[in-house]
Enzyme design. Structure first.
Site, mmCIF file in Angstrom:
data_model
loop_
_atom_site.group_PDB
_atom_site.id
_atom_site.type_symbol
_atom_site.label_atom_id
_atom_site.label_comp_id
_atom_site.label_asym_id
_atom_site.label_seq_id
_atom_site.Cartn_x
_atom_site.Cartn_y
_atom_site.Cartn_z
ATOM 1 N N LYS A 218 4.159 -21.562 39.317
ATOM 2 C CA LYS A 218 2.779 -21.081 39.417
ATOM 3 C C LYS A 218 2.714 -19.824 40.281
ATOM 4 C CE LYS A 218 -1.827 -22.881 40.640
ATOM 5 N NZ LYS A 218 -2.524 -24.010 41.301
ATOM 6 N N SER A 294 -6.258 -25.572 38.722
ATOM 7 C CA SER A 294 -5.943 -24.158 38.572
ATOM 8 C C SER A 294 -4.552 -23.894 38.005
ATOM 9 C CB SER A 294 -6.062 -23.465 39.937
ATOM 10 O OG SER A 294 -5.163 -24.024 40.880
ATOM 11 N N GLY A 315 -4.709 -28.585 45.275
ATOM 12 C CA GLY A 315 -5.598 -28.637 46.433
ATOM 13 C C GLY A 315 -6.927 -29.284 46.098
ATOM 14 N N GLY A 316 -7.243 -29.330 44.796
ATOM 15 C CA GLY A 316 -8.462 -29.974 44.318
ATOM 16 C C GLY A 316 -8.244 -30.487 42.906
ATOM 17 N N GLY A 317 -7.126 -31.175 42.727
ATOM 18 C CA GLY A 317 -6.779 -31.684 41.398
ATOM 19 C C GLY A 317 -6.050 -30.688 40.535
ATOM 20 N N SER A 318 -5.567 -29.598 41.133
ATOM 21 C CA SER A 318 -5.071 -28.469 40.345
ATOM 22 C C SER A 318 -3.771 -28.720 39.603
ATOM 23 C CB SER A 318 -4.908 -27.238 41.250
ATOM 24 O OG SER A 318 -6.172 -26.755 41.632
#
Length: 620
Positions: A218, A294, A315-318
């Site tokens: 990534k 993301s 960090g938020g389901g990425s």
């Protein structure tokens, strides 16, 4: 507020502010689930540009952010409530017992040794089954061990496969519409890596089972000598990559071949994968739909067959959201389990680098390579020993049979279409009927408070990282939806942040209480399947917090509390879109998650379909 009840609040007198009941005194049995009511406009094109102009206006901006936050009860939660708990600025865990039926792989050992150790405890590899005729193939994707067998038996070489990868990347880029999975790709460098790997096999000296395995990274993780842009147009101008991130360096020691830097939602500040800078990666199961984000490029690359594994950040389901929407495995580890040095967000308290893979087996092998805490985290987080499950143990089925699965039924079914939760429920029932494990009803209070604490935490940490560039005049170089998010994040106060950390401690208490009764918590991974890409969002981006809330509904505990979690594909909806089941584990309980996930994957394999856009790089 979602997940709350009057039992969570103390009595107030007169005009005194509201007060939360001390967390140890909350009557969890009296909590009643209430679906969240998130209010925010859906904006694309001109409407997004106009809204952003208002958000960034010195006069009107504070008023608009104030209204948005008030509509979503944020001031009431964070500024008008007495929270008796002290802040928890990063996850703090009680000591954990060693998991049953596991093998220590030793995080201080060389990555090659750890991978080799993990390999010994996978089910036996049978090439006669894996290399059956096409009509008889009992699998969807080639696994790492398939590539290793092909290289060692002379069926193919890394150099030959590299040419197939290059052809596949070019094919996806030239499609109508294009499917831009990579931000940085250098075919000549890929050939050089593959040639070196091929020579090692010719000399009978491969570095590990991962030698010659193609992996995408990534674009917020350093992979020398490629630039790290975070999917922006400028970040590589102010961030010089001088060496690999630690997780990349560990893979390189195992002989991995790096495809390039994978596309992503700009700076990770979104969960759809929309990116006007480099084009929006598309879902291989339906190219008119988002991959999720993301880690959009990593998920699309693995789902389409161009690589077995990619490394993303969550960090938020990425990692979990795009994996679920694209029908693959996404494995988020415990916060601090992996050294984040060399990742753009390495100072945050919610994010980890983790694998996206075509199978649980491959996720386990790559996890064994990249895991290992940084020295400071060993002191502060006190991680349990690094383990993998012994899937060959005669007790494996008995261990599975003793597993207790927590399910908060009202929350479990709070999805856009009941087909999602029913499919996940069927997978759990199949697991229980096969192995004898039990489903236990649990209640997790204050879920809406958890969502608010997470957005303030990740938002404040992201804004802090980006604020110097924001103030230095780079603001207009971000995409419109990134700027919209940053305008909101910049409005959070120190009071908001500290109150959110107090809530973090409360939410941790509730989850640790649940884990006294159960071993894993099961939910759908997302509250909806892959959303359609509005054509108007391709050029200028999109802001849709309602869709984001559905995608993030079940994933936040993994980030705010740093708990390990894995998503496993368990079927498809009526439109053929993948559905993922999420399993959340105890702190440092990765091995137990992998054991249960492997069982679920095996039971649901026949319910999975290859995506419409698929490239077979071993048989191309």
């Amino acid at each position: 507020m979602g997940g709350s009840s009057s039992t969570g609040w103390g009595k107030t007198k007169g005009s005194s502010p509201r007060a939360m009941t001390p967390v140890e005194e909350v009557d969890i049995s009296a909590v009643r689930y209430k679906p969240p009511t998130l209010q925010a406009p859906h904006l694309t094109g001109f409407s997004l540009r106009a809204f952003l102009w208002l958000m960034e206006s010195p006069l009107l901006g504070p008023l608009i952010t104030s209204v948005l936050k008030s509509q979503n009860n944020m001031p009431q939660m964070l500024q008008q409530t007495v929270i008796p708990e002290r802040p928890m600025y990063y996850p703090e865990y009680p000591p954990q017992d060693l998991e049953p039926g596991v093998v220590l792989v030793g995080e201080d050992r060389h990555p090659v040794e750890r991978v080799h150790e993990a390999l010994q405890y996978l089910p036996p590899y049978d090439p006669s089954v894996r290399w059956a005729t096409e009509e008889k193939l009992p699998f969807l994707y080639w696994k790492i061990r398939d590539f290793a067998h092909a290289y060692r038996s002379g069926i193919t070489t890394p150099s030959v496969v590299a040419e197939h990868v290059i052809a596949g990347v070019e094919e996806w880029n030239n499609k109508k519409p294009p499917m831009p999975m990579l931000i940085y790709f250098n075919a000549d460098d890929l050939r050089r890596q593959a040639e070196a790997s091929t020579k090692r096999f010719e000399q009978g000296n491969p570095m590990s089972i991962l030698d010659g395995i193609f992996v995408a990274i990534k674009d917020d993780i350093d992979c020398f000598p490629y630039p790290t842009k975070g999917a922006t147009t400028f970040f590589d101008q102010i961030h010089t990559v001088e060496k690999d991130a630690v997780c990349v360096a560990r893979l390189r020691k195992c002989g991995v071949i790096f495809i390039g830097k994978a596309n992503m939602h700009e700076l990770g500040l979104g969960v759809t994968g929309n990116n006007p800078n480099y084009g929006t990666a598309r879902n291989p199961h339906s190219v008119d739909r988002y991959t999720g984000g993301s880690s959009s490029g990593p998920a699309a690359l693995v789902s389409s067959g161009l690589c077995s594994v990619a490394i993303g950040t969550d960090g938020g389901g990425s990692v979990r959201i795009p994996s679920a929407l694209c029908g693959i495995v996404g494995f988020k580890t415990t916060y601090g389990r992996t050294d984040m040095t060399g990742v753009l967000c390495d100072a945050g308290t919610v994010e980890v680098a983790s694998p996206l893979a075509s199978s649980v087996e491959d996720a386990m092998l790559v996890y064994s390579a990249i895991a290992g805490s940084r020295p400071m985290d060993k002191l502060t987080l006190r991680p349990s020993p690094l383990c993998v499950p012994n899937l060959l143990s005669p007790d494996n089925n008995n261990i599975l049979g003793s597993v207790k699965i927590g399910k908060y039924t009202e929350w479990f079914h709070d999805v856009s279409d009941r087909e999602i939760s029913s499919t996940c429920e069927d997978a759990l029932k199949l697991l229980c009927s096969t192995f004898g494990c039990q489903i236990e009803e649990i209640i997790l209070p204050e879920l809406e408070e958890m969502r608010t604490a997470h957005v303030v935490s990740i938002g404040s940490e992201s804004f802090c990282d980006l604020n110097p560039h924001y103030k230095a005049g780079r603001r207009t170089e971000f995409t419109l939806d990134t700027r919209t998010s940053l305008a909101l994040f910049g409005s959070f106060s120190s009071t908001d942040y500290v109150a959110s950390q107090c809530i973090r401690r409360r939410i941790m208490h509730y989850h640790m209480e649940a884990f006294k009764k159960v071993d894993v918590i099961a939910t759908p991974t997302t509250g909806m399947t892959a959303p359609k890409i509005p054509p108007s969002a391709l050029k200028s981006g999109e802001s849709d917090y309602v869709v984001s809330a559905y995608l993030m509904r079940f994933i936040i505990a993994g980030n705010l509390l740093g708990l390990p979690a894995i998503t496993v594909p368990v079927g498809h909806d009526k439109q053929g879109l993948p559905i993922g089941l999420q399993l959340i584990g105890r702190p440092w309980g990765e091995a137990s998650l992998l054991r249960v996930a492997a069982a679920v994957e095996d039971l649901c394999l026949k319910k999975r379909n290859r995506p419409a856009a698929f490239y077979d790089i071993l048989k191309a």
